[in-house]
Design a protein around this motif. Sequence first.
Motif, PDB file in Angstrom:
ATOM      1  N   VAL A 181     -28.828 -12.425  82.809  1.00  8.32           N
ATOM      2  CA  VAL A 181     -27.981 -13.547  82.375  1.00  8.32           C
ATOM      3  C   VAL A 181     -26.752 -13.069  81.612  1.00  8.32           C
ATOM      4  O   VAL A 181     -25.788 -13.834  81.452  1.00  8.32           O
ATOM      5  CB  VAL A 181     -28.781 -14.561  81.535  1.00  8.32           C
ATOM      6  N   ILE A 182     -26.782 -11.822  81.112  1.00  5.86           N
ATOM      7  CA  ILE A 182     -25.591 -11.244  80.472  1.00  5.86           C
ATOM      8  C   ILE A 182     -25.309  -9.935  81.198  1.00  5.86           C
ATOM      9  O   ILE A 182     -25.586  -8.840  80.682  1.00  5.86           O
ATOM     10  CB  ILE A 182     -25.798 -11.003  78.962  1.00  5.86           C
ATOM     11  N   PRO A 183     -24.785  -9.997  82.403  1.00  2.00           N
ATOM     12  CA  PRO A 183     -24.617  -8.782  83.205  1.00  2.00           C
ATOM     13  C   PRO A 183     -23.657  -7.796  82.549  1.00  2.00           C
ATOM     14  O   PRO A 183     -22.686  -8.179  81.885  1.00  2.00           O
ATOM     15  CB  PRO A 183     -24.060  -9.307  84.534  1.00  2.00           C
ATOM     16  N   GLY A 184     -23.961  -6.507  82.722  1.00  2.00           N
ATOM     17  CA  GLY A 184     -23.106  -5.458  82.180  1.00  2.00           C
ATOM     18  C   GLY A 184     -23.383  -5.121  80.731  1.00  2.00           C
ATOM     19  O   GLY A 184     -22.742  -4.229  80.177  1.00  2.00           O
ATOM     20  N   LEU A 185     -24.339  -5.815  80.109  1.00  2.67           N
ATOM     21  CA  LEU A 185     -24.654  -5.573  78.696  1.00  2.67           C
ATOM     22  C   LEU A 185     -26.018  -4.923  78.591  1.00  2.67           C
ATOM     23  O   LEU A 185     -26.991  -5.421  79.156  1.00  2.67           O
ATOM     24  CB  LEU A 185     -24.659  -6.892  77.917  1.00  2.67           C
ATOM     25  N   ASN A 186     -26.095  -3.777  77.884  1.00  4.24           N
ATOM     26  CA  ASN A 186     -27.397  -3.218  77.552  1.00  4.24           C
ATOM     27  C   ASN A 186     -27.896  -4.012  76.348  1.00  4.24           C
ATOM     28  O   ASN A 186     -27.365  -3.865  75.233  1.00  4.24           O
ATOM     29  CB  ASN A 186     -27.281  -1.728  77.220  1.00  4.24           C
ATOM     30  N   PRO A 187     -28.893  -4.893  76.519  1.00  2.00           N
ATOM     31  CA  PRO A 187     -29.170  -5.918  75.509  1.00  2.00           C
ATOM     32  C   PRO A 187     -29.979  -5.445  74.307  1.00  2.00           C
ATOM     33  O   PRO A 187     -31.068  -5.948  74.007  1.00  2.00           O
ATOM     34  CB  PRO A 187     -29.916  -6.984  76.314  1.00  2.00           C
ATOM     35  N   THR A 188     -29.434  -4.468  73.580  1.00  2.13           N
ATOM     36  CA  THR A 188     -29.974  -4.144  72.261  1.00  2.13           C
ATOM     37  C   THR A 188     -29.653  -5.294  71.315  1.00  2.13           C
ATOM     38  O   THR A 188     -28.773  -6.132  71.587  1.00  2.13           O
ATOM     39  CB  THR A 188     -29.351  -2.857  71.715  1.00  2.13           C
ATOM     40  N   SER A 189     -30.330  -5.347  70.182  1.00  4.55           N
ATOM     41  CA  SER A 189     -30.032  -6.396  69.197  1.00  4.55           C
ATOM     42  C   SER A 189     -28.588  -6.307  68.717  1.00  4.55           C
ATOM     43  O   SER A 189     -27.937  -7.332  68.488  1.00  4.55           O
ATOM     44  CB  SER A 189     -30.992  -6.286  68.009  1.00  4.55           C
ATOM     45  N   GLU A 190     -28.079  -5.077  68.556  1.00 14.67           N
ATOM     46  CA  GLU A 190     -26.702  -4.903  68.106  1.00 14.67           C
ATOM     47  C   GLU A 190     -25.720  -5.475  69.115  1.00 14.67           C
ATOM     48  O   GLU A 190     -24.776  -6.193  68.756  1.00 14.67           O
ATOM     49  CB  GLU A 190     -26.406  -3.412  67.882  1.00 14.67           C
ATOM     50  N   ASN A 191     -25.932  -5.163  70.397  1.00 17.98           N
ATOM     51  CA  ASN A 191     -25.033  -5.679  71.427  1.00 17.98           C
ATOM     52  C   ASN A 191     -25.151  -7.187  71.577  1.00 17.98           C
ATOM     53  O   ASN A 191     -24.153  -7.877  71.827  1.00 17.98           O
ATOM     54  CB  ASN A 191     -25.323  -4.995  72.764  1.00 17.98           C
ATOM     55  N   LEU A 192     -26.355  -7.729  71.412  1.00 15.45           N
ATOM     56  CA  LEU A 192     -26.530  -9.171  71.477  1.00 15.45           C
ATOM     57  C   LEU A 192     -25.829  -9.861  70.311  1.00 15.45           C
ATOM     58  O   LEU A 192     -25.216 -10.925  70.483  1.00 15.45           O
ATOM     59  CB  LEU A 192     -28.015  -9.522  71.475  1.00 15.45           C
ATOM     60  N   ALA A 193     -25.908  -9.281  69.117  1.00 17.62           N
ATOM     61  CA  ALA A 193     -25.218  -9.872  67.968  1.00 17.62           C
ATOM     62  C   ALA A 193     -23.713  -9.927  68.218  1.00 17.62           C
ATOM     63  O   ALA A 193     -23.060 -10.934  67.913  1.00 17.62           O
ATOM     64  CB  ALA A 193     -25.530  -9.073  66.707  1.00 17.62           C
ATOM     65  N   ARG A 194     -23.151  -8.861  68.772  1.00 20.70           N
ATOM     66  CA  ARG A 194     -21.711  -8.861  69.079  1.00 20.70           C
ATOM     67  C   ARG A 194     -21.404  -9.880  70.169  1.00 20.70           C
ATOM     68  O   ARG A 194     -20.407 -10.611  70.081  1.00 20.70           O
ATOM     69  CB  ARG A 194     -21.266  -7.468  69.503  1.00 20.70           C
ATOM     70  N   HIS A 195     -22.236  -9.938  71.197  1.00 23.11           N
ATOM     71  CA  HIS A 195     -22.017 -10.878  72.298  1.00 23.11           C
ATOM     72  C   HIS A 195     -21.989 -12.323  71.795  1.00 23.11           C
ATOM     73  O   HIS A 195     -21.090 -13.101  72.136  1.00 23.11           O
ATOM     74  CB  HIS A 195     -23.114 -10.709  73.346  1.00 23.11           C
ATOM     75  N   PHE A 196     -22.978 -12.689  70.966  1.00 23.66           N
ATOM     76  CA  PHE A 196     -23.035 -14.064  70.495  1.00 23.66           C
ATOM     77  C   PHE A 196     -21.979 -14.347  69.430  1.00 23.66           C
ATOM     78  O   PHE A 196     -21.550 -15.496  69.279  1.00 23.66           O
ATOM     79  CB  PHE A 196     -24.439 -14.396  70.009  1.00 23.66           C
ATOM     80  N   SER A 197     -21.533 -13.341  68.711  1.00 26.88           N
ATOM     81  CA  SER A 197     -20.401 -13.535  67.807  1.00 26.88           C
ATOM     82  C   SER A 197     -19.155 -13.938  68.595  1.00 26.88           C
ATOM     83  O   SER A 197     -18.417 -14.852  68.205  1.00 26.88           O
ATOM     84  CB  SER A 197     -20.133 -12.257  67.009  1.00 26.88           C
ATOM     85  N   GLN A 198     -18.927 -13.259  69.716  1.00 29.52           N
ATOM     86  CA  GLN A 198     -17.778 -13.612  70.554  1.00 29.52           C
ATOM     87  C   GLN A 198     -17.970 -14.995  71.164  1.00 29.52           C
ATOM     88  O   GLN A 198     -17.012 -15.779  71.280  1.00 29.52           O
ATOM     89  CB  GLN A 198     -17.599 -12.569  71.660  1.00 29.52           C
ATOM     90  N   TRP A 199     -19.193 -15.319  71.555  1.00 32.52           N
ATOM     91  CA  TRP A 199     -19.484 -16.644  72.109  1.00 32.52           C
ATOM     92  C   TRP A 199     -19.130 -17.729  71.087  1.00 32.52           C
ATOM     93  O   TRP A 199     -18.506 -18.738  71.425  1.00 32.52           O
ATOM     94  CB  TRP A 199     -20.967 -16.717  72.474  1.00 32.52           C
ATOM     95  N   LEU A 200     -19.520 -17.515  69.835  1.00 32.48           N
ATOM     96  CA  LEU A 200     -19.201 -18.481  68.787  1.00 32.48           C
ATOM     97  C   LEU A 200     -17.692 -18.554  68.540  1.00 32.48           C
ATOM     98  O   LEU A 200     -17.127 -19.637  68.386  1.00 32.48           O
ATOM     99  CB  LEU A 200     -19.931 -18.107  67.498  1.00 32.48           C
TER     100      LEU A 200
END
Length: 232
Positions: A181-200
């Motif tokens: 569901v988040i292609p191209g992202l290695n979904p570590t917690s750190e990367n997820l936090a950055r991803h959702f920060s950008q989403w917000l």
Amino acid sequence: MSPTRPLFRIGKTFRFEATRRLAEGYDGHSFTAEAVLSSRVLSPEGFVADFGDLAPLKRYIDEALDHQVLNDVVKDVSDEGIAEHLLGWARGSLSADVVCVLEGVRVRTGRPQPLPVAAFATFEASHQLHGLRDGHPCGRLHGHSYVLSVPISSVPRLGDVPVLLRNHLRGAVHGRVLNEVIPGLNPTSENLARHFSQWLADRAMGGAGWDGSCVRVSETETSWAEYVGGVS
């Protein structure tokens, strides 16, 4: 305001049961030690540090402090003294890759309590991390019960966005494989936090008024990762 560089921070908690001698008698508690590590850049895998590399600290706490009289091990048995003892041990015993990003150790007493956060959302999802050493458990497809949150101070800048986020997680993320569901992202917690920060940031008043403050993603009750975005 001058630009600031983004910061990643992670935390891992370790609980132990112990007592300490004070002038008025014995003072027993459930203790929680929290190691905090931070970096402005991530490893190629997407880590500040691998939580597994903190396993020696857990073993030391279990062997030296758990179910012990702390005065027999630690010179200063105040919460701050225990934290300083553990920080010194960690700096002398953990790998150099961990020590260079080790920010500090905090110790508190009592049963662990949730931090005062708001605008939180939960979701259940699977993921698989790539680029890890052979045999690393996170290299296998597995799942977590995630909690995503931001500080209370950030809520006024978010408006109705928390509701949008919960709906997005419920509809597009919950029960799914994050790698898909988040292609191209290695979904570590750190990367997820950055991803959702950008989403917000993309949805909070068109990005205006949102400074990327401290989005936290927690995979387990004992671990978390935060991303603090840069501001300009």
